[in-house]
Design a protein around this motif. Structure first.
Motif, PDB file in Angstrom:
ATOM      1  N   THR A  82     -60.181   5.281 -79.417  1.00  0.00           N
ATOM      2  CA  THR A  82     -59.405   4.201 -80.039  1.00  0.00           C
ATOM      3  C   THR A  82     -58.010   4.715 -80.393  1.00  0.00           C
ATOM      4  O   THR A  82     -57.754   5.901 -80.415  1.00  0.00           O
ATOM      5  CB  THR A  82     -60.094   3.706 -81.321  1.00  0.00           C
ATOM      6  N   ARG A  83     -57.107   3.783 -80.642  1.00  0.00           N
ATOM      7  CA  ARG A  83     -55.783   4.014 -81.205  1.00  0.00           C
ATOM      8  C   ARG A  83     -54.781   4.661 -80.255  1.00  0.00           C
ATOM      9  O   ARG A  83     -53.618   4.248 -80.214  1.00  0.00           O
ATOM     10  CB  ARG A  83     -55.904   4.860 -82.477  1.00  0.00           C
ATOM     11  N   PHE A  84     -55.164   5.677 -79.476  1.00  0.00           N
ATOM     12  CA  PHE A  84     -54.191   6.411 -78.669  1.00  0.00           C
ATOM     13  C   PHE A  84     -54.014   5.840 -77.270  1.00  0.00           C
ATOM     14  O   PHE A  84     -53.205   6.337 -76.498  1.00  0.00           O
ATOM     15  CB  PHE A  84     -54.588   7.896 -78.592  1.00  0.00           C
ATOM     16  N   GLY A  85     -54.755   4.793 -76.942  1.00  0.00           N
ATOM     17  CA  GLY A  85     -54.574   4.128 -75.665  1.00  0.00           C
ATOM     18  C   GLY A  85     -55.150   4.909 -74.497  1.00  0.00           C
ATOM     19  O   GLY A  85     -55.836   5.922 -74.667  1.00  0.00           O
ATOM     20  N   GLU A  86     -54.842   4.431 -73.287  1.00  0.00           N
ATOM     21  CA  GLU A  86     -55.387   5.011 -72.062  1.00  0.00           C
ATOM     22  C   GLU A  86     -54.265   5.329 -71.090  1.00  0.00           C
ATOM     23  O   GLU A  86     -53.343   4.543 -70.910  1.00  0.00           O
ATOM     24  CB  GLU A  86     -56.373   4.029 -71.410  1.00  0.00           C
ATOM     25  N   VAL A  87     -54.344   6.507 -70.492  1.00  0.00           N
ATOM     26  CA  VAL A  87     -53.392   6.899 -69.450  1.00  0.00           C
ATOM     27  C   VAL A  87     -53.995   6.488 -68.111  1.00  0.00           C
ATOM     28  O   VAL A  87     -54.979   7.069 -67.660  1.00  0.00           O
ATOM     29  CB  VAL A  87     -53.119   8.412 -69.479  1.00  0.00           C
ATOM     30  N   LYS A  88     -53.412   5.506 -67.475  1.00  0.00           N
ATOM     31  CA  LYS A  88     -53.953   4.999 -66.215  1.00  0.00           C
ATOM     32  C   LYS A  88     -53.297   5.714 -65.031  1.00  0.00           C
ATOM     33  O   LYS A  88     -52.095   5.986 -65.038  1.00  0.00           O
ATOM     34  CB  LYS A  88     -53.728   3.496 -66.117  1.00  0.00           C
ATOM     35  N   GLN A 111     -58.739  11.798 -89.271  1.00  0.00           N
ATOM     36  CA  GLN A 111     -58.810  10.449 -88.695  1.00  0.00           C
ATOM     37  C   GLN A 111     -58.265  10.437 -87.267  1.00  0.00           C
ATOM     38  O   GLN A 111     -58.816   9.753 -86.390  1.00  0.00           O
ATOM     39  CB  GLN A 111     -58.026   9.464 -89.561  1.00  0.00           C
ATOM     40  N   ALA A 112     -57.183  11.186 -87.017  1.00  0.00           N
ATOM     41  CA  ALA A 112     -56.613  11.235 -85.668  1.00  0.00           C
ATOM     42  C   ALA A 112     -57.611  11.822 -84.689  1.00  0.00           C
ATOM     43  O   ALA A 112     -57.775  11.311 -83.569  1.00  0.00           O
ATOM     44  CB  ALA A 112     -55.327  12.057 -85.674  1.00  0.00           C
ATOM     45  N   ARG A 113     -58.304  12.872 -85.087  1.00  0.00           N
ATOM     46  CA  ARG A 113     -59.296  13.483 -84.198  1.00  0.00           C
ATOM     47  C   ARG A 113     -60.439  12.497 -83.912  1.00  0.00           C
ATOM     48  O   ARG A 113     -60.890  12.366 -82.772  1.00  0.00           O
ATOM     49  CB  ARG A 113     -59.849  14.774 -84.804  1.00  0.00           C
ATOM     50  N   ARG A 114     -60.888  11.816 -84.952  1.00  0.00           N
ATOM     51  CA  ARG A 114     -61.964  10.851 -84.774  1.00  0.00           C
ATOM     52  C   ARG A 114     -61.531   9.728 -83.821  1.00  0.00           C
ATOM     53  O   ARG A 114     -62.274   9.346 -82.906  1.00  0.00           O
ATOM     54  CB  ARG A 114     -62.374  10.272 -86.130  1.00  0.00           C
ATOM     55  N   ASP A 115     -60.327   9.218 -84.021  1.00  0.00           N
ATOM     56  CA  ASP A 115     -59.839   8.132 -83.173  1.00  0.00           C
ATOM     57  C   ASP A 115     -59.729   8.573 -81.718  1.00  0.00           C
ATOM     58  O   ASP A 115     -60.054   7.796 -80.804  1.00  0.00           O
ATOM     59  CB  ASP A 115     -58.476   7.648 -83.672  1.00  0.00           C
ATOM     60  N   TRP A 116     -59.259   9.785 -81.484  1.00  0.00           N
ATOM     61  CA  TRP A 116     -59.122  10.262 -80.112  1.00  0.00           C
ATOM     62  C   TRP A 116     -60.490  10.439 -79.451  1.00  0.00           C
ATOM     63  O   TRP A 116     -60.701  10.012 -78.314  1.00  0.00           O
ATOM     64  CB  TRP A 116     -58.338  11.571 -80.077  1.00  0.00           C
ATOM     65  N   MET A 117     -61.409  11.051 -80.159  1.00  0.00           N
ATOM     66  CA  MET A 117     -62.716  11.322 -79.576  1.00  0.00           C
ATOM     67  C   MET A 117     -63.502  10.025 -79.350  1.00  0.00           C
ATOM     68  O   MET A 117     -64.339   9.944 -78.455  1.00  0.00           O
ATOM     69  CB  MET A 117     -63.501  12.284 -80.456  1.00  0.00           C
ATOM     70  N   SER A 138     -49.704   6.170 -72.166  1.00  0.00           N
ATOM     71  CA  SER A 138     -50.527   5.005 -72.488  1.00  0.00           C
ATOM     72  C   SER A 138     -49.716   3.740 -72.730  1.00  0.00           C
ATOM     73  O   SER A 138     -50.286   2.664 -72.922  1.00  0.00           O
ATOM     74  CB  SER A 138     -51.399   5.308 -73.714  1.00  0.00           C
ATOM     75  N   THR A 139     -48.375   3.831 -72.740  1.00  0.00           N
ATOM     76  CA  THR A 139     -47.554   2.623 -72.792  1.00  0.00           C
ATOM     77  C   THR A 139     -47.272   2.080 -71.396  1.00  0.00           C
ATOM     78  O   THR A 139     -46.616   1.052 -71.251  1.00  0.00           O
ATOM     79  CB  THR A 139     -46.209   2.880 -73.504  1.00  0.00           C
ATOM     80  N   GLY A 140     -47.763   2.790 -70.357  1.00  0.00           N
ATOM     81  CA  GLY A 140     -47.543   2.376 -68.982  1.00  0.00           C
ATOM     82  C   GLY A 140     -46.397   3.074 -68.289  1.00  0.00           C
ATOM     83  O   GLY A 140     -46.099   2.780 -67.120  1.00  0.00           O
ATOM     84  N   SER A 141     -45.746   4.028 -68.953  1.00  0.00           N
ATOM     85  CA  SER A 141     -44.624   4.741 -68.345  1.00  0.00           C
ATOM     86  C   SER A 141     -45.103   5.617 -67.195  1.00  0.00           C
ATOM     87  O   SER A 141     -46.151   6.259 -67.279  1.00  0.00           O
ATOM     88  CB  SER A 141     -43.916   5.614 -69.378  1.00  0.00           C
ATOM     89  N   ARG A 165     -46.800   6.347 -84.117  1.00  0.00           N
ATOM     90  CA  ARG A 165     -48.115   6.338 -84.752  1.00  0.00           C
ATOM     91  C   ARG A 165     -49.209   6.866 -83.827  1.00  0.00           C
ATOM     92  O   ARG A 165     -50.195   7.435 -84.284  1.00  0.00           O
ATOM     93  CB  ARG A 165     -48.467   4.926 -85.211  1.00  0.00           C
ATOM     94  N   ALA A 166     -49.040   6.705 -82.481  1.00  0.00           N
ATOM     95  CA  ALA A 166     -50.083   7.187 -81.570  1.00  0.00           C
ATOM     96  C   ALA A 166     -49.688   6.919 -80.124  1.00  0.00           C
ATOM     97  O   ALA A 166     -49.244   5.811 -79.785  1.00  0.00           O
ATOM     98  CB  ALA A 166     -51.420   6.501 -81.856  1.00  0.00           C
ATOM     99  N   ILE A 167     -49.883   7.922 -79.272  1.00  0.00           N
ATOM    100  CA  ILE A 167     -49.682   7.784 -77.835  1.00  0.00           C
ATOM    101  C   ILE A 167     -50.536   8.832 -77.155  1.00  0.00           C
ATOM    102  O   ILE A 167     -50.959   9.820 -77.788  1.00  0.00           O
ATOM    103  CB  ILE A 167     -48.190   7.958 -77.462  1.00  0.00           C
ATOM    104  N   SER A 168     -50.813   8.648 -75.881  1.00  0.00           N
ATOM    105  CA  SER A 168     -51.419   9.704 -75.071  1.00  0.00           C
ATOM    106  C   SER A 168     -50.664   9.772 -73.755  1.00  0.00           C
ATOM    107  O   SER A 168     -50.077   8.779 -73.304  1.00  0.00           O
ATOM    108  CB  SER A 168     -52.909   9.452 -74.833  1.00  0.00           C
TER     109      SER A 168
END
Length: 321
Positions: free
Chosen positions: A291-297, A282-288, A99-102, A118-121
């Motif tokens: 929010t917070r963990f970004g998007e893997v494009k 909170q992490a589970r809620r944010d992922w579902m 999700s940082t674009g790598s 703090r958070a990545i996907s």
């Protein structure tokens, strides 16, 4: 790679109370875990009796798998926090997106190191056109409290330092071994090294007595401190060693994992490491909620849903069950 178990259970780990302060030989047997549809792994950490080795808190060994007519590794986007992932291959290649674009293809003996902070996907997949065999290890390193909220980032290191001796070539993934230092970013005193032994090799590897260590057998037949290891097994060695005897019956590959015992107590649930029930919830809620963990494009498929939380409260305890 990830923990894709839909029946995920929390693991409690960390703290110095259960570190073995002397040399031991504790053989850890793997648990077979299915990842998606095409990859099965042997999980060595967390184990029934041992949760960590230094800051190393998760170890999967997979392959060698013949994927010539298969899609190979196909791990959809999923989240991480509070840890680093280490991708290490002996055969095949894995395409990493996050999700940082790598976007990076990792090949044998190259280091793919992702710091979730703090958070990545991210997602991992075998390229459409890929080698016949897939063989490697996926490992996690727990981040200490002072660095677990750092900015997420991905590192790729295609050229790593080596230590050589008659019959031995050691590639240093993380940390330092016998004067050779990896360029990979670390946040605790730690070492990870890939050991290639030729048949008949009889060597002694220098160690740090304040570190605890384990050795993962990747392939071939080798004896570690007199204990024969078969591929997919891991030997926990405790602390207090200044050297480690290695003897190879045939050409063999091992991974040395070690580090200063991790002092903090942790909660590991699914792909997150936290310090409290509230953080995991909170992490589970944010992922579902997306929010917070970004998007893997660029990944062709939906992200993984998080498993249900257990009914009982999650509490950090020690390093052993």
């Amino acid at each position: 790679m990830s923990n894709l178990d839909r029946e995920a259970v929390p693991s409690v780990c960390g703290g110095r109370g259960f570190v073995v302060a002397e040399p031991v030989r504790e053989l850890l047997s793997p648990r077979q875990v299915k990842l998606a549809e095409s990859t099965e792994v042997r999980r060595l950490l967390p184990n029934l009796g041992r949760r960590m080795v230094g800051a190393w808190c998760f170890v999967d060994h997979y392959g060698p798998d013949d994927i010539a007519d298969e899609p190979g590794m196909q791990v959809p986007p999923h989240p991480h926090m509070g840890l680093q992932t280490v991708s290490w291959l002996h055969e095949g290649e894995v395409l990493h997106r996050d999700s940082t674009g790598s976007l990076q293809t990792v090949r044998p003996r190259q280091l793919g190191l992702m710091t979730s902070g703090r958070a990545i996907s991210h997602s991992e997949e075998s390229p459409r056109s890929h080698a016949r065999y897939l063989h490697g290890a996926q490992l996690w390193v727990a981040l200490p409290d002072a660095h677990r909220h750092t900015d997420p980032h991905f590192e790729f290191h295609g050229d790593l330092p080596h230590v050589t001796a008659p019959g031995l070539t050691a590639t240093v993934l993380l940390g330092e071994l016998d004067g050779a230092t990896s360029p990979g970013t670390t946040y605790t005193p730690i070492v990870g090294a890939d050991l290639s032994l030729t048949g008949g090799a009889d060597v002694r590897l220098p160690l740090e007595p304040d570190f605890e260590y384990a050795v993962l057998a990747m392939s071939g037949e080798a004896h570690v401190d007199g204990v024969p290891l078969v591929p997919g097994s891991m030997l926990y060695l405790g602390c207090g060693r200044r050297e480690l005897p290695l003897w190879a019956e045939s050409d063999a590959d091992l991974m040395l994992l070690g580090g200063e015992p991790f002092e903090e107590e942790l909660i590991m649930f699914w792909n997150w490491i936290g310090r409290s029930q509230e953080e995991i919830v909170q992490a589970r809620r944010d992922w579902m909620e997306g929010t917070r963990f970004g998007e893997v494009k660029g990944y062709d498929g939906a992200p993984l849903p998080a498993p249900a939380l257990p009914a009982v409260p999650l509490k950090p305890r020690g390093r052993l069950r």
